[in-house]
Enzyme design. Sequence first.
Site, PDB file in Angstrom:
ATOM      1  N   ARG A 103       5.200  -1.167  -0.458  1.00 29.11           N
ATOM      2  CA  ARG A 103       5.994  -1.386   0.664  1.00 29.11           C
ATOM      3  C   ARG A 103       7.275  -1.934   0.272  1.00 29.11           C
ATOM      4  O   ARG A 103       7.616  -2.947  -0.796  1.00 29.11           O
ATOM      5  CB  ARG A 103       5.124  -2.669   1.359  1.00 29.11           C
ATOM      6  CG  ARG A 103       5.688  -2.689   2.790  1.00 29.11           C
ATOM      7  CD  ARG A 103       5.785  -1.726   3.808  1.00 29.11           C
ATOM      8  NE  ARG A 103       5.840  -2.221   5.211  1.00 29.11           N
ATOM      9  CZ  ARG A 103       6.085  -1.402   6.115  1.00 29.11           C
ATOM     10  NH1 ARG A 103       6.645  -0.346   5.769  1.00 29.11           N
ATOM     11  NH2 ARG A 103       6.106  -1.888   7.544  1.00 29.11           N
ATOM     12  N   THR A 376       6.698   9.218  10.021  1.00 31.14           N
ATOM     13  CA  THR A 376       6.392   8.639   8.630  1.00 31.14           C
ATOM     14  C   THR A 376       5.547   9.830   8.151  1.00 31.14           C
ATOM     15  O   THR A 376       5.597  10.887   8.757  1.00 31.14           O
ATOM     16  CB  THR A 376       5.268   7.757   8.872  1.00 31.14           C
ATOM     17  OG1 THR A 376       6.097   6.444   9.426  1.00 31.14           O
ATOM     18  CG2 THR A 376       4.511   7.019   7.601  1.00 31.14           C
ATOM     19  N   ASN A 396      10.167   4.413   8.115  1.00 32.08           N
ATOM     20  CA  ASN A 396      10.214   4.029   9.567  1.00 32.08           C
ATOM     21  C   ASN A 396      10.556   4.826  10.579  1.00 32.08           C
ATOM     22  O   ASN A 396      10.042   5.893  10.809  1.00 32.08           O
ATOM     23  CB  ASN A 396      10.765   2.821   9.500  1.00 32.08           C
ATOM     24  CG  ASN A 396      10.232   1.854  10.666  1.00 32.08           C
ATOM     25  OD1 ASN A 396       8.995   1.719  10.932  1.00 32.08           O
ATOM     26  ND2 ASN A 396      11.174   0.657  11.332  1.00 32.08           N
ATOM     27  N   GLU A 415      12.958  -0.598   7.662  1.00 33.75           N
ATOM     28  CA  GLU A 415      11.749  -1.360   7.740  1.00 33.75           C
ATOM     29  C   GLU A 415      11.904  -2.752   8.069  1.00 33.75           C
ATOM     30  O   GLU A 415      10.994  -3.490   8.412  1.00 33.75           O
ATOM     31  CB  GLU A 415      10.886  -1.116   6.113  1.00 33.75           C
ATOM     32  CG  GLU A 415      10.515   0.393   5.946  1.00 33.75           C
ATOM     33  CD  GLU A 415       9.510   0.747   6.969  1.00 33.75           C
ATOM     34  OE1 GLU A 415       9.117   0.144   7.757  1.00 33.75           O
ATOM     35  OE2 GLU A 415       9.290   1.983   6.805  1.00 33.75           O
ATOM     36  N   ASP A 418      10.195  -3.764  10.802  1.00 30.42           N
ATOM     37  CA  ASP A 418       8.791  -4.078  10.908  1.00 30.42           C
ATOM     38  C   ASP A 418       8.352  -5.755  10.737  1.00 30.42           C
ATOM     39  O   ASP A 418       7.284  -6.150  11.031  1.00 30.42           O
ATOM     40  CB  ASP A 418       8.040  -3.293   9.908  1.00 30.42           C
ATOM     41  CG  ASP A 418       7.782  -2.098  10.487  1.00 30.42           C
ATOM     42  OD1 ASP A 418       7.978  -1.906  11.788  1.00 30.42           O
ATOM     43  OD2 ASP A 418       7.159  -0.997   9.721  1.00 30.42           O
ATOM     44  N   SER A 447       2.565  -3.670   7.956  1.00 33.66           N
ATOM     45  CA  SER A 447       2.737  -1.946   8.308  1.00 33.66           C
ATOM     46  C   SER A 447       1.406  -1.573   8.921  1.00 33.66           C
ATOM     47  O   SER A 447       0.503  -2.540   9.050  1.00 33.66           O
ATOM     48  CB  SER A 447       2.904  -1.308   6.944  1.00 33.66           C
ATOM     49  OG  SER A 447       2.556  -0.089   7.112  1.00 33.66           O
ATOM     50  N   SER A 448       1.455  -0.542   9.596  1.00 30.94           N
ATOM     51  CA  SER A 448       0.358   0.132  10.542  1.00 30.94           C
ATOM     52  C   SER A 448      -0.273   1.095   9.267  1.00 30.94           C
ATOM     53  O   SER A 448      -1.083   1.865   9.922  1.00 30.94           O
ATOM     54  CB  SER A 448       0.826   0.673  11.683  1.00 30.94           C
ATOM     55  OG  SER A 448       1.248  -0.370  12.609  1.00 30.94           O
ATOM     56  N   GLY A 467       2.746   7.827  12.715  1.00 32.95           N
ATOM     57  CA  GLY A 467       2.700   7.443  13.915  1.00 32.95           C
ATOM     58  C   GLY A 467       2.868   6.079  14.382  1.00 32.95           C
ATOM     59  O   GLY A 467       2.568   5.582  15.582  1.00 32.95           O
ATOM     60  N   GLY A 468       3.809   5.225  13.546  1.00 30.11           N
ATOM     61  CA  GLY A 468       3.923   3.697  13.898  1.00 30.11           C
ATOM     62  C   GLY A 468       2.746   2.851  14.132  1.00 30.11           C
ATOM     63  O   GLY A 468       1.882   3.028  13.544  1.00 30.11           O
TER      64      GLY A 468
END
EC number: 2.3.2.2
Length: 583
Positions: A103, A376, A396, A415, A418, A447-448, A467-468
Amino acid sequence: MSLPRFAVALSLFLLLSPALRAAERDADAPAPHPPGAAIASAHKLATEAGFEILHAGGNAFDAAVAVSSVLSVVEPISSGLGGGGFFLLHDQRSGKDVFIDARETAPAAATPQAYLLANGDFNRDRAENGPWAAGIPGLPAALVHLAKNYGKLPLKTSLGPAIRIARDGFPVYGRLVRGYASRRDVMDRYPGTRAVFQVNGQALKEGDLFKQPDLARTLQLLAERGHDGFYQGEVAKKLIAGVKAEGGQWTAKELAGYQVREREPLRFKYRDWQITTAPPPSSGGVAVAQMLQILEAWDLAKLDEVHRTHLTVEAMRRAFRDRTFYLGDPDFVDIPMKTLMSRDYAAGLRATINPEKATPSDIFSGQPTPLEDDETTHFSIIDGDGNRVAATQTVNLLFGSGLIPPGTGVLLNNEMDDFALKPGTPNAFGVMGFEANAPKPGKRMLSSMTPSFMESADEVAVLGTPGGSRIITMVLLGMLGYDQGLGAQEVAALPRFHHQWYPDVISAESGAFSPQVADALRKMGHTVDLPGDTASGGRGSSHVWGNLQTVSWNRRSNTLTGGADPRNPVGEAKVELSQPAAP
């Protein structure tokens, strides 16, 4: 569900090895190894690159370097060397699972105050566009780490396909053209970006050959010098100069100091499955664990669609509430993991669900606090030894920050959005955060992304999706699909719906609900947001979501299958079978 007429998105190959024919083993015993290899990615060229490296003697981890780096070349709309990602690995020989956290990290200058206007309002343009939107990239370090610690081949070999494709070019496809058009007002601000995406002042057109010589040079330096090829030397100087030229504040020290983190994956049981998934700074693994442990008390397959959806939404609502308040970078935040992952805690959340009525989200605010595109990419790999990789990588939003520092070919992420840059203010995906996800120098934003493995006595599945914030719920629905006995392709094509606590709305893609189901959910007290439908109280959700990539290995029949998400217009579904050896 009747899906729209999109071209099939994913290139999938199955390579069968003659060494493990089903006839040579006990039909009742699970196979010790797959009969070959399977790769599912969002672009045919990336999948082909993965197989090129397997054919050269590499393993799944070498193939992951190839797939990841080629996606960085052919899908700049979704990911790249200027972004980051998560890599969930399983080494079959040792039985070890490991989570590679690549990340992005916050630059020291990126304080919350830097994202406020003079009047104290949130500066969304700075959070999403240009140099201040970008965290220190992590993906190049991940590629080096994978090759050095898990692969069998030199990094030069595994990066070879990406270098070749960046140098020689590939045909521009429709999603790149449309994405660029939607972000052109931002991308045209920066001379380095215009130099890559325009020819004589004109944007690239579908079918044009897209060559990226600067990116090829950057990849070549990474291949030759490893970590230092990107984070120090020629590339690093150009990155820093490009960021500073646009008003940003990166330093050579923080760029050179970037390192991936190896973390212990999360593990939990759901019915007959062992789930291995992403730990913080991903919020996905914790949220999926909570949702499944809430839902495990019900036999969902025996419920009608309305009640099954209602209970699933209520589980989503509760997990996203906890995500908002408790989750962040575990190197900076004390996360109550024991509680959040506890079955007893899940049982307590379950007890608050009314099986016949929606629970308003404001009931779960807990204490007086402010309220709070999914571009993503993901790929899944299983090789002939049983090694496996689930990897999700991103910049992102569409084309990240829009900024390419001149001479690098590296499109920087955005990012920083986020983080909870202003506590209680929703980000681009509408999710909020507070102190646990506030930026600090070197901290990784929440993050997701949820790369995951599922394993039962009979089957192994690898899955994930872009997909966020919807990544989490798409992975949840995929796991529920596998549990209900669906095949990989059926899982990839499942209709999708989502709830994230706030806004208090069920959003759904086209065809996910019949009008009768939507009306029944509304009578239960839910607001249902269908594509184009604003009259019913929704915002008109997007047409289709995500690009789920999944592969599975049935150990009883010793067969490999892959799921090609039909929503993605790039590439094709393809099967490659080798001929079994003569008896």
